[in-house]
Design a protein around this motif. Structure first.
Motif, PDB file in Angstrom:
ATOM      1  N   UNK A 116       0.830  -1.210   0.000  1.00  0.00           N
ATOM      2  CA  UNK A 116       0.000   0.000   0.000  1.00  0.00           C
ATOM      3  C   UNK A 116       0.855   1.246   0.000  1.00  0.00           C
ATOM      4  N   UNK A 117       0.302   2.298  -0.628  1.00  0.00           N
ATOM      5  CA  UNK A 117       1.038   3.562  -0.703  1.00  0.00           C
ATOM      6  C   UNK A 117       1.168   4.184   0.671  1.00  0.00           C
ATOM      7  N   UNK A 118       0.107   4.184   1.442  1.00  0.00           N
ATOM      8  CA  UNK A 118       0.138   4.735   2.793  1.00  0.00           C
ATOM      9  C   UNK A 118      -0.154   3.602   3.763  1.00  0.00           C
ATOM     10  N   UNK A 119       0.729   3.355   4.685  1.00  0.00           N
ATOM     11  CA  UNK A 119       0.576   2.241   5.612  1.00  0.00           C
ATOM     12  C   UNK A 119       1.168   2.636   6.950  1.00  0.00           C
ATOM     13  N   UNK A 120       1.059   1.759   7.914  1.00  0.00           N
ATOM     14  CA  UNK A 120       1.714   1.999   9.192  1.00  0.00           C
ATOM     15  C   UNK A 120       3.220   1.856   9.012  1.00  0.00           C
ATOM     16  N   UNK A 121       3.928   1.975  10.097  1.00  0.00           N
ATOM     17  CA  UNK A 121       5.382   1.992  10.038  1.00  0.00           C
ATOM     18  C   UNK A 121       5.942   0.773   9.311  1.00  0.00           C
ATOM     19  N   UNK A 122       6.760   1.035   8.303  1.00  0.00           N
ATOM     20  CA  UNK A 122       7.488  -0.009   7.583  1.00  0.00           C
ATOM     21  C   UNK A 122       8.973   0.332   7.694  1.00  0.00           C
ATOM     22  N   UNK A 155       2.620   9.571   5.087  1.00  0.00           N
ATOM     23  CA  UNK A 155       3.285  10.152   3.919  1.00  0.00           C
ATOM     24  C   UNK A 155       4.747  10.505   4.177  1.00  0.00           C
ATOM     25  N   UNK A 156       5.254  10.199   5.362  1.00  0.00           N
ATOM     26  CA  UNK A 156       6.623  10.553   5.714  1.00  0.00           C
ATOM     27  C   UNK A 156       7.533   9.343   5.606  1.00  0.00           C
ATOM     28  N   UNK A 157       8.749   9.561   5.121  1.00  0.00           N
ATOM     29  CA  UNK A 157       9.761   8.510   5.081  1.00  0.00           C
ATOM     30  C   UNK A 157      11.077   9.067   5.607  1.00  0.00           C
ATOM     31  N   UNK A 158      11.627   8.399   6.621  1.00  0.00           N
ATOM     32  CA  UNK A 158      12.901   8.785   7.219  1.00  0.00           C
ATOM     33  C   UNK A 158      13.992   7.874   6.666  1.00  0.00           C
ATOM     34  N   UNK A 159      15.093   8.466   6.216  1.00  0.00           N
ATOM     35  CA  UNK A 159      16.211   7.701   5.670  1.00  0.00           C
ATOM     36  C   UNK A 159      17.490   8.097   6.395  1.00  0.00           C
ATOM     37  N   UNK A 160      18.308   7.111   6.689  1.00  0.00           N
ATOM     38  CA  UNK A 160      19.595   7.382   7.338  1.00  0.00           C
ATOM     39  C   UNK A 160      20.623   6.392   6.832  1.00  0.00           C
ATOM     40  N   UNK A 187       5.702  12.564   0.793  1.00  0.00           N
ATOM     41  CA  UNK A 187       5.087  12.171  -0.467  1.00  0.00           C
ATOM     42  C   UNK A 187       3.917  13.092  -0.787  1.00  0.00           C
ATOM     43  N   UNK A 188       4.081  13.853  -1.882  1.00  0.00           N
ATOM     44  CA  UNK A 188       3.037  14.749  -2.348  1.00  0.00           C
ATOM     45  C   UNK A 188       1.942  13.977  -3.076  1.00  0.00           C
ATOM     46  N   UNK A 189       2.340  12.929  -3.812  1.00  0.00           N
ATOM     47  CA  UNK A 189       1.415  12.013  -4.484  1.00  0.00           C
ATOM     48  C   UNK A 189       1.902  10.592  -4.207  1.00  0.00           C
ATOM     49  N   UNK A 190       1.351   9.639  -4.947  1.00  0.00           N
ATOM     50  CA  UNK A 190       1.788   8.252  -4.778  1.00  0.00           C
ATOM     51  C   UNK A 190       3.258   8.076  -5.129  1.00  0.00           C
ATOM     52  N   UNK A 191       3.765   8.865  -6.081  1.00  0.00           N
ATOM     53  CA  UNK A 191       5.124   8.703  -6.586  1.00  0.00           C
ATOM     54  C   UNK A 191       6.032   9.886  -6.287  1.00  0.00           C
ATOM     55  N   UNK A 192       5.512  11.089  -6.399  1.00  0.00           N
ATOM     56  CA  UNK A 192       6.329  12.283  -6.209  1.00  0.00           C
ATOM     57  C   UNK A 192       6.479  12.605  -4.727  1.00  0.00           C
ATOM     58  N   UNK A 193       7.690  12.991  -4.328  1.00  0.00           N
ATOM     59  CA  UNK A 193       7.942  13.383  -2.946  1.00  0.00           C
ATOM     60  C   UNK A 193       8.918  14.558  -2.920  1.00  0.00           C
TER      61      UNK A 193
END
Length: 335
Positions: A116-122, A155-160, A187-193
Motif C-alpha cells: 500500500x502507498x500509505x501504511x503503518x510503520x514499515x 506520507x513521511x519517510x525517514x532515511x539514514x 510524499x506529495x502524491x503516490x510517486x512524487x515526494x
C-alpha cells in the motif's frame, strides 16, 4: 458427547494451517506455506518445515493463495488478485469479486505482495562489515562498517545511512574517515515526494577534512516492493568545506541522486547502487561524484555476504582534486 466433539473440532482447527498457500507440483507433490514472490523463474515459498524454498516455475501445476497478490503478465503493469484459485494443469484463476479470470501460468512474469502507498510503520535496512588483515612484507589492516535504513509512516519517510573506513600500513594510518546522512521525504502524491537532507563527512587524513551539505528538492519513486526499489531526485545544495590547514569555503550546487536495488533468483541475490552527481554553481570545481555499487548474497533470511565498490570524486577543484576508490568484501545483516 457434545463436549468431546467440540474438543476434537477445536484441536483439528488449531492444527490446520491458517490461510496457508498451496502449490501443486506436476510430479503429484503438494506443498503448503506462504507465497513470498515469483521472479526469475523461481517461486519462493516460505514454510515452517523447510524455511524459504525456491520452486522451479516450470515444475508447478497450479497454486492457491488466500492473500491478495500482485500478478504481472508484463514488465510494467499488473493486477492485484484478491486470491488465487487452482485450475487446470498450467493455469491459475485470478479471483476478483464477480469477475474471476483464468490465465496461463507461462504468461505470468512476476508475483509479489502488493504494497500500500500509505501504511503503518514499515522499517527496513542493512548493516555491512568488512575486515581485511594482511601480514607480509608490508602489514596492512582494513576496516569498513556501513549501515543504511529507512522507515515510512503515513506520507513521511525517514532515511539514514553512515559509514566508517580505516586503513593502516605498518602501523601508519592511511585512511581514517566517516560519514553520516539523514533525509526526510514527504510524499506529495503516490510517486512524487519532496526531499530534505543533511550530510556530514569527516576525514582525518586527506586535506579536505570536513564537508557539510544541506540540500532540498523533488524526487520520484518508480517502485518500492518485495523485489526492490528505485528512486531518483534532484537537489539544490549548500556545501561547506573545511581543509586541514584551517581554510574554509562554501558554495551552492545542483545534484542528481539515485537509489536502486533489485532482488534476483528468488531473493537470493541483491544488486544495489546509489549515488549523487553534483555540479557547483560557482567555479570551485567542475563536478563531484559519490557512488556505490555492489552485490549481496543471502546466506539466511537475515545474514548475507557482500561485495561493494565505492568511488568519491571531486574534479577541477582549485583547492585540490579528490579521487578515491575502495573495494570491500564482507558480511552483513538485513531486515
Amino acid at each position: 458427547m457434545l463436549s468431546r466433539t467440540l474438543l476434537c473440532l477445536a484441536v483439528s482447527t488449531a492444527s490446520m494451517p491458517l490461510l496457508a498457500d498451496t502449490v501443486w507440483l506436476k510430479n503429484g507433490d503438494r506443498l503448503t506455506g506462504t507465497i513470498k514472490l515469483f521472479d526469475g523463474g523461481k517461486l519462493l515459498l516460505q514454510t515452517d518445515y523447510g524455511g524459504a524454498i525456491p520452486l522451479d516455475w516450470s515444475k508447478i501445476k497450479t497454486l492457491e493463495s488466500k492473500e491478495p497478490l500482485l500478478v504481472k503478465q508484463n514488465q510494467y503493469t499488473g493486477e492485484v488478485a484478491k486470491s488465487l484459485q487452482p485450475s487446470d494443469d498450467g493455469k491459475v484463476v485470478l479471483a476478483n469479486g464477480d469477475a474471476p479470470k483464468t490465465v496461463e501460468m507461462a504468461s505470468i512474469q512476476q508475483i509479489v505482495k502488493p504494497k500500500p502507498v500509505i501504511t503503518d510503520l514499515v522499517w527496513k535496512g542493512n548493516i555491512d562489515a568488512a575486515l581485511d588483515f594482511q601480514r607480509a612484507e608490508r602489514d596492512s589492516d582494513d576496516y569498513n562498517l556501513s549501515f543504511k535504513t529507512s522507515a515510512r509512516h503515513d506520507r513521511w519517510r525517514h532515511n539514514a545511512k553512515g559509514q566508517y573506513n580505516r586503513e593502516t600500513q605498518d602501523d601508519v594510518v592511511t585512511t581514517d574517515d566517516w560519514s553520516a546522512e539523514y533525509s526526510l521525504d514527504y510524499f506529495l502524491t503516490d510517486k512524487f515526494y519532496w526531499d530534505g537532507r543533511i550530510n556530514y563527512k569527516r576525514d582525518k587524513v586527506e586535506d579536505l577534512s570536513r564537508e557539510r551539505t544541506v540540500g532540498t528538492g523533488p524526487g520520484y519513486q518508480f517502485w518500492d516492493d518485495e523485489l526492490g526499489a528505485f528512486k531518483v531526485g534532484g537537489l539544490l545544495n549548500r556545501t561547506d568545506y573545511e581543509f586541514s590547514n584551517g581554510e574554509k569555503t562554501n558554495f551552492y550546487s545542483v545534484a542528481g541522486t539515485w537509489d536502486y536495488n533489485r532482488y534476483l533468483v528468488g531473493k537470493k541475490f541483491e544488486f544495489f547502487t546509489n549515488g549523487e552527481l553534483g555540479k557547483p554553481l560557482s567555479g570551485v570545481a567542475d563536478y563531484s561524484l559519490d557512488v556505490e555499487a555492489g552485490l549481496r548474497y543471502k546466506v539466511t533470511d537475515w545474514a548475507s555476504l557482500n561485495l561493494k565498490a565505492e568511488r568519491d570524486i571531486i574534479s577541477g577543484s582549485r583547492d585540490g582534486d579528490v579521487n578515491k576508490t575502495r573495494y570491500t568484501a564482507g558480511f552483513g545483516v538485513t531486515w
